[in-house]
Write a protein that holds these residues in place. Structure first.
Motif, short mmCIF file in Angstrom:
data_model
loop_
_atom_site.label_atom_id
_atom_site.label_comp_id
_atom_site.label_asym_id
_atom_site.label_seq_id
_atom_site.Cartn_x
_atom_site.Cartn_y
_atom_site.Cartn_z
N GLY A 147 0.74 -1.19 -0.09
CA GLY A 147 0.19 0.05 0.06
C GLY A 147 0.84 1.41 -0.15
O GLY A 147 0.38 2.32 -0.19
N SER A 148 2.11 1.27 0.19
CA SER A 148 3.07 2.45 0.07
C SER A 148 3.17 2.96 -1.41
O SER A 148 3.00 1.88 -2.34
N ALA A 149 3.93 3.89 -1.36
CA ALA A 149 4.23 4.49 -2.77
C ALA A 149 5.37 5.34 -2.68
O ALA A 149 5.83 5.68 -1.54
N SER A 150 6.08 5.50 -3.76
CA SER A 150 7.25 6.10 -3.91
C SER A 150 7.51 6.64 -5.35
O SER A 150 6.80 6.05 -6.20
N GLU A 151 8.29 7.72 -5.73
CA GLU A 151 8.44 8.12 -7.00
C GLU A 151 9.57 7.11 -7.37
O GLU A 151 10.26 6.77 -6.82
N GLY A 152 9.69 6.99 -8.69
CA GLY A 152 10.86 6.26 -9.36
C GLY A 152 11.02 6.47 -10.80
O GLY A 152 10.40 7.47 -11.32
N LEU A 153 11.75 5.65 -11.49
CA LEU A 153 12.05 5.94 -12.63
C LEU A 153 11.37 4.65 -13.71
O LEU A 153 11.81 3.48 -13.11
N VAL A 154 11.07 4.67 -14.74
CA VAL A 154 10.89 3.57 -15.79
C VAL A 154 11.35 3.81 -17.05
O VAL A 154 11.53 4.90 -17.43
N TYR A 155 11.90 2.86 -17.82
CA TYR A 155 12.37 2.86 -19.13
C TYR A 155 11.13 2.63 -20.04
O TYR A 155 10.50 1.48 -20.03
N ILE A 156 10.91 3.75 -20.86
CA ILE A 156 9.73 3.50 -21.92
C ILE A 156 10.16 3.83 -23.37
O ILE A 156 11.17 4.72 -23.62
N ALA A 157 9.81 3.18 -24.29
CA ALA A 157 10.10 3.43 -25.77
C ALA A 157 8.87 3.83 -26.41
O ALA A 157 8.08 2.99 -26.49
N ALA A 158 9.00 4.86 -26.57
CA ALA A 158 8.04 5.59 -27.35
C ALA A 158 7.91 5.54 -28.83
O ALA A 158 8.79 4.89 -29.43
N GLU A 159 6.69 5.52 -29.20
CA GLU A 159 6.20 5.36 -30.72
C GLU A 159 7.34 6.18 -31.87
O GLU A 159 7.31 5.81 -32.84
N ASP A 160 7.95 7.20 -31.17
CA ASP A 160 8.73 8.08 -32.24
C ASP A 160 10.36 7.55 -32.22
O ASP A 160 10.97 8.19 -32.74
N ASN A 161 10.59 6.41 -31.72
CA ASN A 161 11.99 5.93 -31.55
C ASN A 161 12.00 5.18 -32.94
O ASN A 161 11.08 4.39 -33.20
N GLU A 162 13.22 5.03 -33.31
CA GLU A 162 13.52 4.36 -34.53
C GLU A 162 13.30 2.64 -34.52
O GLU A 162 13.29 2.30 -35.65
N ALA A 163 13.33 2.01 -33.19
CA ALA A 163 13.28 0.70 -33.23
C ALA A 163 11.71 0.27 -33.00
O ALA A 163 11.16 -0.74 -32.72
N TYR A 164 10.94 1.45 -32.93
CA TYR A 164 9.65 0.94 -32.68
C TYR A 164 8.91 0.29 -33.81
O TYR A 164 8.77 0.77 -35.10
N LEU A 165 8.05 -0.87 -33.60
CA LEU A 165 7.56 -1.58 -34.43
C LEU A 165 5.91 -1.32 -34.31
O LEU A 165 5.39 -1.72 -35.48
N GLY A 166 5.14 -0.95 -33.49
CA GLY A 166 3.96 -0.66 -33.46
C GLY A 166 3.07 -1.99 -33.00
O GLY A 166 3.63 -3.05 -32.90
N PRO A 167 1.67 -1.73 -33.05
CA PRO A 167 0.84 -2.76 -32.74
C PRO A 167 0.79 -3.83 -33.98
O PRO A 167 0.91 -3.43 -35.08
N ASP A 168 0.23 -5.23 -33.60
CA ASP A 168 -0.22 -6.30 -34.72
C ASP A 168 -0.81 -6.99 -33.85
O ASP A 168 -1.00 -6.84 -32.70
N THR A 169 -1.44 -8.08 -34.47
CA THR A 169 -2.39 -8.91 -33.95
C THR A 169 -1.31 -9.83 -32.83
O THR A 169 -0.22 -9.99 -33.13
N GLU A 170 -1.99 -10.52 -31.95
CA GLU A 170 -1.40 -11.25 -30.97
C GLU A 170 -0.48 -12.30 -31.81
O GLU A 170 0.58 -12.72 -31.56
#
Length: 186
Positions: A114-137
């Protein structure tokens, strides 16, 4: 890598050697190749885990990228993972490991107690060169089945993640559907 932080400006602690929480939602859950002070199950809100990021450096090659997870914003979504309390010197390793399109973003972490804290996460947004995007599972599973890179077969990444999520008691229909399609191919 000069990884931007959100406008809130959470420090990585490098100025003071203050430990920082890092949230892992993919291989950081089960492939822990860095030192940490504490490890705790956690979740972040407003994000879904999706196999929409290309991997040119670990689970694929530039010519035949694999697929790995990133986070996609969605109101009301919850992403379960693992949080690590780390010293700032760990970021040199993590920034190299997450170099293929990922940037550090500030986020609120919520722990199982139930506790919380600020932190960092690594995210690859859709504007990066390696982004492949959605497809069917099913199509994602076929892609993963044939991809392999310096860190091994892409299928090992998927299976490792699915197993780790089960151990955390996480419900992730996207990951589990891709795993079912992959296992049906073999």
């Amino acid at each position: 890598m000069n990884a931007p932080l959100s406008s809130h400006g959470l420090s990585t602690g490098s100025e003071t050697d203050t430990p920082v929480w890092v949230f892992g939602y993919g291989s950081l859950i089960y492939k822990v190749d860095f030192p940490y002070l504490e490890r705790r199950p956690a979740h972040i809100s407003g994000w879904h885990r999706r196999f929409w990021q290309g991997s040119h450096d670990h689970r694929g090659t530039p010519e035949a990228p694999g697929r790995v997870v990133t986070l996609v914003a969605e109101a009301g979504a919850v992403c379960v993972g693992m949080a690590y309390h780390v010293r700032p010197d760990v970021f040199a390793h993590l920034d190299h490991r997450e170099k293929n399109g990922y940037v550090r973003v500030e986020t609120a972490l919520h722990f199982d107690d139930g506790s919380a804290s600020e932190g960092l996460v690594y995210i690859a947004a859709e504007d990066n060169e390696a982004y492949l995007g959605p497809d069917t599972e099913e199509a994602i599973a076929r892609h993963i089945a044939r991809a392999c890179g310096p860190s091994g077969p892409n299928r090992d990444y998927l299976i490792g993640l699915a197993d780790a999520l089960r151990q955390l008691g996480a419900d992730d229909p996207h990951v589990y559907a891709i795993e079912r399609h992959l296992l049906a191919l073999t």
